[in-house]
Design an enzyme around this catalytic site. Structure first.
Site, PDB file in Angstrom:
ATOM      1  N   THR A 191     -19.233   1.739   9.917  1.00 56.13           N
ATOM      2  CA  THR A 191     -19.844   2.222  11.161  1.00 56.13           C
ATOM      3  C   THR A 191     -21.153   1.480  11.435  1.00 56.13           C
ATOM      4  O   THR A 191     -21.978   1.338  10.530  1.00 56.13           O
ATOM      5  CB  THR A 191     -20.122   3.738  11.032  1.00 56.13           C
ATOM      6  OG1 THR A 191     -18.885   4.406  10.808  1.00 56.13           O
ATOM      7  CG2 THR A 191     -20.768   4.297  12.299  1.00 56.13           C
ATOM      8  N   ARG A 249      -9.666  27.361  37.798  1.00 61.17           N
ATOM      9  CA  ARG A 249      -8.287  26.965  38.093  1.00 61.17           C
ATOM     10  C   ARG A 249      -7.438  28.177  38.495  1.00 61.17           C
ATOM     11  O   ARG A 249      -7.315  29.130  37.717  1.00 61.17           O
ATOM     12  CB  ARG A 249      -7.700  26.294  36.844  1.00 61.17           C
ATOM     13  CG  ARG A 249      -6.228  25.991  36.904  1.00 61.17           C
ATOM     14  CD  ARG A 249      -5.944  24.835  37.806  1.00 61.17           C
ATOM     15  NE  ARG A 249      -4.541  24.438  37.737  1.00 61.17           N
ATOM     16  CZ  ARG A 249      -3.949  23.725  38.675  1.00 61.17           C
ATOM     17  NH1 ARG A 249      -4.624  23.329  39.741  1.00 61.17           N
ATOM     18  NH2 ARG A 249      -2.688  23.385  38.548  1.00 61.17           N
ATOM     19  N   GLU A 307     -15.249  10.010   5.922  1.00 62.92           N
ATOM     20  CA  GLU A 307     -16.117  10.634   4.913  1.00 62.92           C
ATOM     21  C   GLU A 307     -15.322  11.570   4.001  1.00 62.92           C
ATOM     22  O   GLU A 307     -15.798  12.621   3.573  1.00 62.92           O
ATOM     23  CB  GLU A 307     -17.331  11.308   5.556  1.00 62.92           C
ATOM     24  CG  GLU A 307     -18.138  10.254   6.293  1.00 62.92           C
ATOM     25  CD  GLU A 307     -19.634  10.401   6.297  1.00 62.92           C
ATOM     26  OE1 GLU A 307     -20.167  11.282   5.617  1.00 62.92           O
ATOM     27  OE2 GLU A 307     -20.264   9.587   6.975  1.00 62.92           O
ATOM     28  N   GLY A 308     -14.095  11.134   3.716  1.00 65.62           N
ATOM     29  CA  GLY A 308     -13.214  11.893   2.843  1.00 65.62           C
ATOM     30  C   GLY A 308     -12.217  12.686   3.668  1.00 65.62           C
ATOM     31  O   GLY A 308     -12.591  13.555   4.457  1.00 65.62           O
ATOM     32  N   THR A 309     -10.920  12.382   3.471  1.00 66.77           N
ATOM     33  CA  THR A 309      -9.866  13.092   4.208  1.00 66.77           C
ATOM     34  C   THR A 309      -9.858  14.577   3.821  1.00 66.77           C
ATOM     35  O   THR A 309     -10.441  14.976   2.808  1.00 66.77           O
ATOM     36  CB  THR A 309      -8.485  12.512   3.827  1.00 66.77           C
ATOM     37  OG1 THR A 309      -8.337  12.662   2.408  1.00 66.77           O
ATOM     38  CG2 THR A 309      -8.355  11.038   4.200  1.00 66.77           C
ATOM     39  N   ARG A 322     -20.859  14.730   4.455  1.00 70.38           N
ATOM     40  CA  ARG A 322     -19.775  15.635   4.876  1.00 70.38           C
ATOM     41  C   ARG A 322     -20.315  16.802   5.697  1.00 70.38           C
ATOM     42  O   ARG A 322     -19.625  17.307   6.599  1.00 70.38           O
ATOM     43  CB  ARG A 322     -18.984  16.091   3.641  1.00 70.38           C
ATOM     44  CG  ARG A 322     -18.137  14.942   3.117  1.00 70.38           C
ATOM     45  CD  ARG A 322     -17.574  15.116   1.734  1.00 70.38           C
ATOM     46  NE  ARG A 322     -16.877  13.863   1.363  1.00 70.38           N
ATOM     47  CZ  ARG A 322     -16.490  13.546   0.148  1.00 70.38           C
ATOM     48  NH1 ARG A 322     -16.727  14.368  -0.855  1.00 70.38           N
ATOM     49  NH2 ARG A 322     -15.877  12.398  -0.076  1.00 70.38           N
ATOM     50  N   TRP A 345     -14.059  -0.707   7.726  1.00 76.14           N
ATOM     51  CA  TRP A 345     -14.353   0.498   8.526  1.00 76.14           C
ATOM     52  C   TRP A 345     -15.827   0.880   8.455  1.00 76.14           C
ATOM     53  O   TRP A 345     -16.171   2.051   8.265  1.00 76.14           O
ATOM     54  CB  TRP A 345     -13.504   1.694   8.064  1.00 76.14           C
ATOM     55  CG  TRP A 345     -12.055   1.400   8.008  1.00 76.14           C
ATOM     56  CD1 TRP A 345     -11.272   0.983   9.039  1.00 76.14           C
ATOM     57  CD2 TRP A 345     -11.199   1.477   6.863  1.00 76.14           C
ATOM     58  NE1 TRP A 345      -9.988   0.802   8.595  1.00 76.14           N
ATOM     59  CE2 TRP A 345      -9.917   1.106   7.274  1.00 76.14           C
ATOM     60  CE3 TRP A 345     -11.404   1.851   5.532  1.00 76.14           C
ATOM     61  CZ2 TRP A 345      -8.843   1.074   6.408  1.00 76.14           C
ATOM     62  CZ3 TRP A 345     -10.342   1.822   4.671  1.00 76.14           C
ATOM     63  CH2 TRP A 345      -9.074   1.439   5.108  1.00 76.14           C
ATOM     64  N   SER A 401      -9.603   6.520   0.031  1.00 74.99           N
ATOM     65  CA  SER A 401      -9.763   7.759  -0.746  1.00 74.99           C
ATOM     66  C   SER A 401     -10.092   7.448  -2.200  1.00 74.99           C
ATOM     67  O   SER A 401     -10.888   8.135  -2.835  1.00 74.99           O
ATOM     68  CB  SER A 401      -8.477   8.589  -0.681  1.00 74.99           C
ATOM     69  OG  SER A 401      -8.289   9.088   0.628  1.00 74.99           O
ATOM     70  N   SER A 438     -16.209   1.778   1.640  1.00 71.80           N
ATOM     71  CA  SER A 438     -14.746   1.617   1.707  1.00 71.80           C
ATOM     72  C   SER A 438     -14.307   0.166   1.756  1.00 71.80           C
ATOM     73  O   SER A 438     -15.036  -0.704   2.230  1.00 71.80           O
ATOM     74  CB  SER A 438     -14.202   2.302   2.964  1.00 71.80           C
ATOM     75  OG  SER A 438     -14.513   3.654   2.950  1.00 71.80           O
TER      76      SER A 438
END
Ligand code: COS
Length: 378
Positions: free
Chosen positions: A158, A267, A362-364, A242, A156, A132, A126
């Site tokens: 990693t 709770r 890794e792709g929207t 993905r 971006w 994209s 990227s």
């Protein structure tokens, strides 16, 4: 139809689960709070064979296949999502070098990744203006004698400051996807530096940076695969990546369900545990049902990959479905926690922050739908 994992897949999953419960989950909150890279956990991942789950034995991998890989990644993500993204990207890089590298490249880099000599590996595709639309990248590599000269900036990325090797995409030809090649770059190469560190909503223990290339000279044999055929390599690597993100989203959301279930039983309001109210019961039922459906979709896509069958469409289906359901599940589990969810006393607020990116990187979700619909319509 046999849905049961094989004994080997179970062994890998259980080993990852045990490690995640004993060593990963207990430190996840502190890693997140301090935005501290999990160096020790990453070293242990390599020791346990989890940095090359689907990599051949001859390169130091576990050779356990794609199904075992997603099962293991899911467990690590259930412990700490930031640790799991480092594991996911590192496995993806080891696999891409195995698939497209020369023998010399494989022997040089893969054992260093799987054996832990490198803390991890990075995937540099990227750019600020090419997310994209990965094919519009501007970073270039120009041939100069027996070297390539790289110029540009990646965004971006990693684990950038920790990686022992980077898979880098750069433009070597004309415009568009047909002019892109893939390279292997080592840190410390003159002209290559780490740029800005991103301050993220979630995955705070994972480092995300930009990479800067200024007349960076890399040797001619750093080319991975064929000249100008690198975009295809990126797309094939992302198909596998993905599956990893789908598994990550399911790991995070499984922890959320377990924690919301325990919380609902403890709770008390209106004189009884909130688990006795139908509103809560139905939320938990929806979470569990959606999670199971997503899990089956992921296992099928991973199985197709393991069989060597086409799995691109199914990987996108698994990615979009798992990540969107995981976001919905985490939001519901957060709601069950009420006001306690909104403070740092419980891990649910971290899960909600960590899971958010799974529909984006890794792709929207939109890119996954594009991949799926193109295959339906072609
Ligand atoms: N496997 C093998 N080859 C593939 C492929 C795949 N899954 N997907 C595409 N290709 C090939 C195509 O066959 C085509 O090859 P030819 O030029 O030989 O015909 C080439 O790659 C270009 O493909 P396409 O025309 O589909 O490219 P687009 O520019 O339209 O891009 C999308 C397609 C949007 C799907 C792609 O850019 C993409 O996945 N973007 C998201 C990137 C991403 O996930 N980024 C996250 C990075 S990691 S945080």
């Amino acid at each position: 139809m046999d849905w049961d994992p094989t004994p080997e897949q179970l062994m890998v999953r259980d080993m990852a689960r045990d490690f995640a419960r004993r060593e990963v989950f207990p430190v996840a909150a502190a890693l997140d709070r301090e935005a501290r890279f999990p160096s020790e956990l990453v070293r242990r991942l390599a020791e346990l064979g989890l940095m090359g789950v689907n990599v051949r034995d001859e390169f130091g991998g576990a050779q356990a296949g794609s199904v075992a890989y997603v099962l293991a990644l899911l467990e690590i993500a259930a412990g700490c999502a930031a640790t799991s993204v480092t594991m996911g990207v590192t496995n993806m890089v080891a696999e891409v070098i195995q698939q497209f590298g020369t023998d010399a490249q494989r022997r040089k880099y893969i054992p260093a990744i799987t054996g832990g000599r490198f803390a991890c590996a990075s995937f540099a595709l990227s750019e600020a203006g090419a997310g994209s639309d990965a094919g519009s990248m501007k970073t270039s590599a120009r041939r100069d004698g027996d070297h390539w000269v790289v110029n540009g900036e990646k965004a971006w990325i990693t684990s950038g400051p920790r990686a022992g090797v980077f898979v880098l995409w750069a433009r070597t030809g004309g415009e568009g996807t047909a002019g892109i090649s893939t390279f292997l770059v080592e840190p410390g190469t003159p002209g290559f530096s780490i740029g800005r560190h991103e301050d993220k909503l979630g995955l705070r223990a994972s480092e995300t940076v930009s990479l800067i290339f200024e007349d960076c000279r890399i040797p001619a044999d750093a080319l991975l695969g064929e000249l100008n055929r690198g975009f295809r390599i990126a797309m094939m690597a992302l198909d596998g990546g993905r599956l990893g993100i789908a598994a990550q989203s399911l790991g995070i959301s499984r922890s959320a369900i377990e924690e919301a279930t325990a919380y609902a039983k403890e709770r008390k309001q209106f004189g009884r545990p909130i688990a006795e109210f139908q509103a809560i019961q139905w939320m938990l039922a929806d979470c569990a049902t959606e999670w199971e459906a997503a899990h089956l979709l992921l296992l099928r896509a991973a199985w197709l990959k393991e069989q060597g069958l086409p799995f691109s469409k199914e990987a996108s289906m698994a990615k979009v479905f798992c990540s969107e359901k995981a976001n919905a599940i985490c939001a519901r589990c957060f709601q069950i926690h009420g006001g306690y969810g909104y403070v740092k006393e419980y891990p649910i607020e971290r899960h909600l922050r960590d899971v958010r990116v799974t529909t984006i990187y890794e792709g929207t979700s939109e890119v996954q739908r594009l991949v799926i619909s193109r295959q339906l319509l072609k």
